[in-house]
Design a protein around this motif. Structure first.
Motif, PDB file in Angstrom:
ATOM      1  N   HIS A 145       0.829  -1.210   0.000  1.00 59.54           N
ATOM      2  CA  HIS A 145       0.000   0.000   0.000  1.00 59.54           C
ATOM      3  C   HIS A 145       0.863   1.259   0.000  1.00 59.54           C
ATOM      4  O   HIS A 145       2.003   1.248   0.475  1.00 59.54           O
ATOM      5  CB  HIS A 145      -0.907  -0.004   1.230  1.00 59.54           C
ATOM      6  CG  HIS A 145      -1.617  -1.306   1.433  1.00 59.54           C
ATOM      7  ND1 HIS A 145      -1.163  -2.287   2.298  1.00 59.54           N
ATOM      8  CD2 HIS A 145      -2.744  -1.799   0.869  1.00 59.54           C
ATOM      9  CE1 HIS A 145      -1.970  -3.334   2.246  1.00 59.54           C
ATOM     10  NE2 HIS A 145      -2.940  -3.063   1.399  1.00 59.54           N
ATOM     11  N   LEU A 146       0.292   2.356  -0.482  1.00 61.00           N
ATOM     12  CA  LEU A 146       1.035   3.604  -0.608  1.00 61.00           C
ATOM     13  C   LEU A 146       1.345   4.250   0.742  1.00 61.00           C
ATOM     14  O   LEU A 146       2.408   4.850   0.917  1.00 61.00           O
ATOM     15  CB  LEU A 146       0.242   4.593  -1.471  1.00 61.00           C
ATOM     16  CG  LEU A 146      -0.070   4.157  -2.898  1.00 61.00           C
ATOM     17  CD1 LEU A 146      -1.044   5.139  -3.548  1.00 61.00           C
ATOM     18  CD2 LEU A 146       1.207   4.038  -3.729  1.00 61.00           C
ATOM     19  N   HIS A 179       8.460   3.669  -3.465  1.00 62.44           N
ATOM     20  CA  HIS A 179       7.678   2.545  -2.981  1.00 62.44           C
ATOM     21  C   HIS A 179       8.093   1.302  -3.773  1.00 62.44           C
ATOM     22  O   HIS A 179       8.295   1.390  -4.994  1.00 62.44           O
ATOM     23  CB  HIS A 179       6.178   2.729  -3.250  1.00 62.44           C
ATOM     24  CG  HIS A 179       5.554   3.946  -2.662  1.00 62.44           C
ATOM     25  ND1 HIS A 179       5.475   4.190  -1.314  1.00 62.44           N
ATOM     26  CD2 HIS A 179       4.919   4.990  -3.266  1.00 62.44           C
ATOM     27  CE1 HIS A 179       4.823   5.322  -1.102  1.00 62.44           C
ATOM     28  NE2 HIS A 179       4.476   5.830  -2.271  1.00 62.44           N
ATOM     29  N   ILE A 182       4.071  -2.249  -4.459  1.00 59.78           N
ATOM     30  CA  ILE A 182       2.695  -1.739  -4.471  1.00 59.78           C
ATOM     31  C   ILE A 182       1.819  -2.604  -5.370  1.00 59.78           C
ATOM     32  O   ILE A 182       2.220  -3.026  -6.457  1.00 59.78           O
ATOM     33  CB  ILE A 182       2.671  -0.276  -4.959  1.00 59.78           C
ATOM     34  CG1 ILE A 182       3.552   0.603  -4.065  1.00 59.78           C
ATOM     35  CG2 ILE A 182       1.244   0.251  -5.019  1.00 59.78           C
ATOM     36  CD1 ILE A 182       3.130   0.645  -2.615  1.00 59.78           C
ATOM     37  N   ASP A 195       0.138  10.712  -4.766  1.00 55.70           N
ATOM     38  CA  ASP A 195       1.385  10.082  -4.354  1.00 55.70           C
ATOM     39  C   ASP A 195       2.546  10.594  -5.205  1.00 55.70           C
ATOM     40  O   ASP A 195       3.628  10.898  -4.689  1.00 55.70           O
ATOM     41  CB  ASP A 195       1.248   8.566  -4.492  1.00 55.70           C
ATOM     42  CG  ASP A 195       2.419   7.812  -3.908  1.00 55.70           C
ATOM     43  OD1 ASP A 195       2.476   7.664  -2.682  1.00 55.70           O
ATOM     44  OD2 ASP A 195       3.283   7.373  -4.687  1.00 55.70           O
ATOM     45  N   ILE A 202       7.196   4.599  -8.005  1.00 60.98           N
ATOM     46  CA  ILE A 202       6.592   3.315  -7.650  1.00 60.98           C
ATOM     47  C   ILE A 202       7.210   2.183  -8.461  1.00 60.98           C
ATOM     48  O   ILE A 202       7.301   2.257  -9.688  1.00 60.98           O
ATOM     49  CB  ILE A 202       5.068   3.336  -7.882  1.00 60.98           C
ATOM     50  CG1 ILE A 202       4.388   4.325  -6.926  1.00 60.98           C
ATOM     51  CG2 ILE A 202       4.478   1.937  -7.701  1.00 60.98           C
ATOM     52  CD1 ILE A 202       2.893   4.462  -7.159  1.00 60.98           C
ATOM     53  N   THR A 204       6.063  -1.599  -8.724  1.00 60.49           N
ATOM     54  CA  THR A 204       5.014  -2.522  -8.304  1.00 60.49           C
ATOM     55  C   THR A 204       5.582  -3.929  -8.129  1.00 60.49           C
ATOM     56  O   THR A 204       6.703  -4.224  -8.562  1.00 60.49           O
ATOM     57  CB  THR A 204       3.873  -2.576  -9.332  1.00 60.49           C
ATOM     58  OG1 THR A 204       4.370  -3.191 -10.539  1.00 60.49           O
ATOM     59  CG2 THR A 204       3.337  -1.180  -9.643  1.00 60.49           C
TER      60      THR A 204
END
Length: 310
Positions: A145-146, A179, A182, A195, A202, A204
């Motif tokens: 999650h962010l 991140h 995600i 974000d 990000i 993922t």
């Protein structure tokens, strides 16, 4: 001379002190280079509670850890003095007071910290303490999650808001925020847009699968550079097959092998502190989650040991 874990050839691993990796307590050594502390706090969760029992479970699972790390070619407990600093006791009925307590306690420890949570709310005060010592820090955030939402039910301090607050407070270097892992549904596309506006990039969990560990590590290292780095690991970055014992599980996550290999790829980075959070042992099976978390914490300790000039 450092003092290391209890000798497992003399005291079986299932006996003896329940400290992290069976290391000495902080009050049993003259000083520590790295301190492992627990924060048994989960009043900021939005779904399943139970992470307050995470520190005890991770310590118990860490009994099998051994003193030499072949993946990083380091004996962390020989290279630096590592000690268990016990738990930071904070008010479970008042989140703002708990945040202040964690900040004050972390700031008072004169060594680099690896913190075991507890829910992700605790990352904010830990980042405050790190920034007070090192200035705004780069952040590498492993999570499904962010955790950059503005509020839950009007509460500014929750496990889904720490990194928005940290950006707002100026304690993060917004040129180096990432991140990793995600995945899963969001409240809307605006979540991603906000974000990105805060400065996050990000990677993922699907990116890790498609691009591979080496490419991901290279991109992360380029973003981090020589900045002081804080690493925050929500154990739900792992797929529920590898970490069922957590409060907000999401399908399609990383494997424990992928996570550990990315962490090992950070060797040489200017790591100044780290946390491992959201282990909720009531939902675990055969200590799968706490074992994974104990190995993550061990890798983080080893990375910190590599930074010491010894």
């Amino acid at each position: 001379m450092t003092r290391g874990p209890v000798d497992s050839s003399k005291i079986p691993r299932f006996a003896g002190p329940a400290t992290f990796a069976r290391l000495p307590r902080l009050d049993e050594v003259e000083r520590a280079d790295v301190t492992v502390i627990g924060v048994p706090f989960d009043s900021g969760v939005s779904y399943r509670p139970g992470a307050r029992f995470g520190p005890a479970a991770v310590r118990e699972a860490s009994r099998l850890l051994r003193p030499y790390h072949p993946g990083l070619d380091v004996s962390p407990f020989e290279r630096v003095q590592v000690a268990d600093g016990g738990d930071i006791a904070c008010n479970p009925f008042h989140i703002e007071e708990a945040v202040e307590t964690i900040d004050a306690a972390a700031s008072s420890i004169d060594s680099r910290l690896v913190t075991i949570g507890g829910d992700h709310t605790i990352a904010l005060p830990l980042l405050r303490a790190a920034a007070r010592k090192h200035g705004p820090v780069a952040l590498l955030h492993f999570d499904a999650h962010l955790d950059t939402w503005d509020t839950y039910f009007g509460a500014a301090y929750t496990h889904g808001t720490p990194f928005r607050r940290a950006v707002e407070e100026g304690i993060l270097d917004t040129e180096a925020l990432s991140h990793v892992g995600i995945r899963g549904p969001l409240y809307g596309k605006r979540d991603l847009e906000e974000d990105r506006r805060l400065g996050f990039g990000i990677v993922t969990s699907a990116d890790v699968m498609r691009r591979g560990i080496d490419e991901v590590v290279d991109a992360l290292r380029q973003r981090i550079g020589e900045r002081p780095l804080y690493v925050s690991v929500d154990i739900d970055v792992l797929d529920p097959a590898h970490a069922p014992g957590t409060g907000t599980p999401e399908a399609g996550g990383m494997t424990s092998r992928e996570l550990l290999e990315i962490l090992r790829g950070l060797a040489g980075c200017n790591l100044v502190g780290a946390d491992v959070v959201e282990v909720a042992p009531a939902y675990d099976h055969a200590e799968i989650t706490s074992i994974a978390a104990s190995h993550v914490a061990y890798d983080l300790v080893s990375l910190l040991a590599l930074r010491e000039n010894k």
